[in-house]
Structures are given as structure tokens and as C-alpha cells.
Design a protein around this motif. Sequence first.
Motif, PDB file in Angstrom:
ATOM      1  N   SER A   1       0.931  -1.116   0.029  1.00 60.20           N
ATOM      2  CA  SER A   1       0.013  -0.193  -0.061  1.00 60.20           C
ATOM      3  C   SER A   1       0.941   1.218   0.016  1.00 60.20           C
ATOM      4  O   SER A   1       2.046   1.266   0.551  1.00 60.20           O
ATOM      5  N   PRO A   2       0.413   2.143  -0.615  1.00 58.50           N
ATOM      6  CA  PRO A   2       1.501   3.624  -0.822  1.00 58.50           C
ATOM      7  C   PRO A   2       1.263   4.147   0.452  1.00 58.50           C
ATOM      8  O   PRO A   2       0.248   4.239   1.450  1.00 58.50           O
ATOM      9  N   ALA A   3       2.218   4.730   1.013  1.00 55.53           N
ATOM     10  CA  ALA A   3       2.342   5.669   2.184  1.00 55.53           C
ATOM     11  C   ALA A   3       2.389   6.970   1.988  1.00 55.53           C
ATOM     12  O   ALA A   3       2.443   7.802   2.971  1.00 55.53           O
ATOM     13  N   GLY A   4       2.402   7.525   0.643  1.00 58.18           N
ATOM     14  CA  GLY A   4       2.162   8.864   0.329  1.00 58.18           C
ATOM     15  C   GLY A   4       2.178   8.838  -1.153  1.00 58.18           C
ATOM     16  O   GLY A   4       2.113   7.866  -1.837  1.00 58.18           O
ATOM     17  N   GLY A   5       2.082   9.967  -1.430  1.00 60.28           N
ATOM     18  CA  GLY A   5       2.045  10.470  -2.879  1.00 60.28           C
ATOM     19  C   GLY A   5       3.238  10.477  -3.581  1.00 60.28           C
ATOM     20  O   GLY A   5       4.259  10.278  -3.134  1.00 60.28           O
ATOM     21  N   ARG A   6       3.139  10.440  -5.097  1.00 61.93           N
ATOM     22  CA  ARG A   6       4.202  10.234  -5.667  1.00 61.93           C
ATOM     23  C   ARG A   6       4.993  11.701  -5.749  1.00 61.93           C
ATOM     24  O   ARG A   6       4.413  12.814  -5.705  1.00 61.93           O
ATOM     25  N   GLN A   7       6.400  11.593  -5.737  1.00 57.39           N
ATOM     26  CA  GLN A   7       7.195  12.721  -5.692  1.00 57.39           C
ATOM     27  C   GLN A   7       8.005  12.799  -6.821  1.00 57.39           C
ATOM     28  O   GLN A   7       8.579  12.041  -7.248  1.00 57.39           O
ATOM     29  N   ASP A   8       7.884  14.125  -7.401  1.00 61.98           N
ATOM     30  CA  ASP A   8       8.685  14.404  -8.762  1.00 61.98           C
ATOM     31  C   ASP A   8       9.844  15.587  -8.652  1.00 61.98           C
ATOM     32  O   ASP A   8       9.396  16.627  -7.856  1.00 61.98           O
ATOM     33  N   ARG A   9      10.872  15.066  -8.664  1.00 57.99           N
ATOM     34  CA  ARG A   9      12.126  15.896  -8.726  1.00 57.99           C
ATOM     35  C   ARG A   9      12.810  16.193  -9.868  1.00 57.99           C
ATOM     36  O   ARG A   9      12.475  15.062 -10.826  1.00 57.99           O
ATOM     37  N   PRO A  10      13.518  16.860 -10.210  1.00 59.82           N
ATOM     38  CA  PRO A  10      14.391  17.114 -11.582  1.00 59.82           C
ATOM     39  C   PRO A  10      15.177  15.660 -11.740  1.00 59.82           C
ATOM     40  O   PRO A  10      15.295  15.275 -12.963  1.00 59.82           O
ATOM     41  N   ASP A  11      15.557  15.086 -10.729  1.00 63.31           N
ATOM     42  CA  ASP A  11      16.682  13.992 -10.964  1.00 63.31           C
ATOM     43  C   ASP A  11      15.860  12.692 -10.667  1.00 63.31           C
ATOM     44  O   ASP A  11      16.527  11.675 -11.132  1.00 63.31           O
ATOM     45  N   MET A  12      14.479  12.708 -10.204  1.00 62.19           N
ATOM     46  CA  MET A  12      14.137  11.406  -9.938  1.00 62.19           C
ATOM     47  C   MET A  12      12.653  11.566  -9.490  1.00 62.19           C
ATOM     48  O   MET A  12      12.147  12.534  -9.358  1.00 62.19           O
ATOM     49  N   SER A  13      11.990  10.486  -9.659  1.00 62.94           N
ATOM     50  CA  SER A  13      10.493  10.464  -9.095  1.00 62.94           C
ATOM     51  C   SER A  13      10.260   9.247  -8.269  1.00 62.94           C
ATOM     52  O   SER A  13      11.362   8.440  -8.414  1.00 62.94           O
ATOM     53  N   PHE A  14       9.982   9.010  -7.431  1.00 61.50           N
ATOM     54  CA  PHE A  14       9.748   8.134  -6.187  1.00 61.50           C
ATOM     55  C   PHE A  14       8.494   8.259  -5.408  1.00 61.50           C
ATOM     56  O   PHE A  14       7.739   9.331  -5.217  1.00 61.50           O
ATOM     57  N   GLN A  15       8.184   7.292  -4.801  1.00 59.93           N
ATOM     58  CA  GLN A  15       6.924   6.942  -4.027  1.00 59.93           C
ATOM     59  C   GLN A  15       7.330   6.007  -2.780  1.00 59.93           C
ATOM     60  O   GLN A  15       7.964   4.964  -3.033  1.00 59.93           O
ATOM     61  N   ILE A  16       6.864   6.514  -1.821  1.00 54.48           N
ATOM     62  CA  ILE A  16       7.206   5.474  -0.319  1.00 54.48           C
ATOM     63  C   ILE A  16       6.042   4.549  -0.531  1.00 54.48           C
ATOM     64  O   ILE A  16       4.627   4.782  -0.652  1.00 54.48           O
ATOM     65  N   TRP A  17       6.251   3.321  -0.042  1.00 54.57           N
ATOM     66  CA  TRP A  17       5.276   2.096  -0.022  1.00 54.57           C
ATOM     67  C   TRP A  17       5.331   1.619   1.091  1.00 54.57           C
ATOM     68  O   TRP A  17       6.513   1.555   1.783  1.00 54.57           O
ATOM     69  N   ARG A  18       4.557   0.637   1.486  1.00 49.58           N
ATOM     70  CA  ARG A  18       4.511  -0.643   2.568  1.00 49.58           C
ATOM     71  C   ARG A  18       4.523  -1.762   2.260  1.00 49.58           C
ATOM     72  O   ARG A  18       3.462  -1.925   1.356  1.00 49.58           O
ATOM     73  N   ASP A  19       5.024  -2.603   2.866  1.00 51.65           N
ATOM     74  CA  ASP A  19       4.673  -4.064   2.382  1.00 51.65           C
ATOM     75  C   ASP A  19       3.570  -4.651   3.316  1.00 51.65           C
ATOM     76  O   ASP A  19       2.985  -3.672   3.954  1.00 51.65           O
ATOM     77  N   PRO A  20       2.922  -5.874   3.286  1.00 50.10           N
ATOM     78  CA  PRO A  20       1.980  -6.034   4.047  1.00 50.10           C
ATOM     79  C   PRO A  20       1.959  -5.946   5.331  1.00 50.10           C
ATOM     80  O   PRO A  20       0.968  -6.072   6.046  1.00 50.10           O
ATOM     81  N   GLU A  21       3.038  -6.063   5.907  1.00 47.59           N
ATOM     82  CA  GLU A  21       3.292  -5.907   7.394  1.00 47.59           C
ATOM     83  C   GLU A  21       3.443  -4.440   7.772  1.00 47.59           C
ATOM     84  O   GLU A  21       3.943  -4.205   8.924  1.00 47.59           O
ATOM     85  N   GLY A  22       3.624  -3.516   6.805  1.00 50.33           N
ATOM     86  CA  GLY A  22       3.806  -2.081   7.142  1.00 50.33           C
ATOM     87  C   GLY A  22       5.206  -1.623   7.145  1.00 50.33           C
ATOM     88  O   GLY A  22       5.468  -0.328   7.300  1.00 50.33           O
ATOM     89  N   ASN A  23       6.246  -2.483   6.702  1.00 49.59           N
ATOM     90  CA  ASN A  23       7.618  -2.040   6.378  1.00 49.59           C
ATOM     91  C   ASN A  23       7.674  -1.258   5.290  1.00 49.59           C
ATOM     92  O   ASN A  23       7.258  -1.282   4.084  1.00 49.59           O
ATOM     93  N   GLU A  24       8.221   0.186   5.346  1.00 47.69           N
ATOM     94  CA  GLU A  24       8.499   0.957   4.227  1.00 47.69           C
ATOM     95  C   GLU A  24       9.584   0.841   3.348  1.00 47.69           C
ATOM     96  O   GLU A  24      10.571   0.213   3.690  1.00 47.69           O
ATOM     97  N   PHE A  25       9.371   1.164   1.969  1.00 48.01           N
ATOM     98  CA  PHE A  25      10.330   1.016   1.051  1.00 48.01           C
ATOM     99  C   PHE A  25       9.917   1.972  -0.098  1.00 48.01           C
ATOM    100  O   PHE A  25       8.846   2.416   0.166  1.00 48.01           O
TER     101      PHE A  25
END
Length: 119
Positions: free
Chosen positions: A89-113
Amino acid sequence: MHATPRVGNLAIDCADLGAMATFWGGLLGMKVTYRKDTWLDLEPLGAEGPVLSFQKVPEAKSGKNRLHLDLYVPDVDAAGARARELGGSPAGGRQDRPDMSFQIWRDPEGNEFCLVTRK
């Protein structure tokens, strides 16, 4: 003379080894290489490792991770759709920067990646 340590395993505490193997193995395209009652290893992350491991613990996750994985992907949105299919599940919205795009997610037990696309 001191030998420089090498990281052999990245271990993630969890409650359900099977759920973690399904999620992380499916997300990373990796197979289980070792399993016991309280420990599970996936294939090494690259030719020299380290091994992504999961350790069954009795307590639930609480608070923010102090260490997380940044997963480089060709497309943050497509990788996010796959993570969602596998139970993430997403932990936040997608972030766009000049050098990268990223989004924080959680696995089924809540560990962020993070899912990261470098530009």
C-alpha cells in the motif's frame, strides 16, 4: 590488521514468513532459497549478495523503519501497481524531482520502502 566487514544479510522482522516471501519474492522476482520455522532467505540481491532475509518475531511493527530499501524501477507507477497487486500500500503520494521520481510504499506488514525512477 582489520578485515572490512561485508553485509551478508538484510533481515526484516515479520509475523508471517509466507506473506513476506510472496510479497517480496513477487515484487523482486526472487525465489526462496532457505526456510525454517522462524527464518526465510530470498535469493541474493545481485551476484555478491547480500541476501534479503525475514525473521519471524512475536511483536508487531511499531513506528517508522530506521532502514528501508530504495528499489530502482523503470516506472514508479507500474511498479506501484505491481506492489498493490501483491498486497502493498502507498504511504504517500508520488514525488517528482528534476533527477528522480519516487513514492514511499509499505509491504503487507507495514515496512516502508521506496520505488524510485532516476531521470
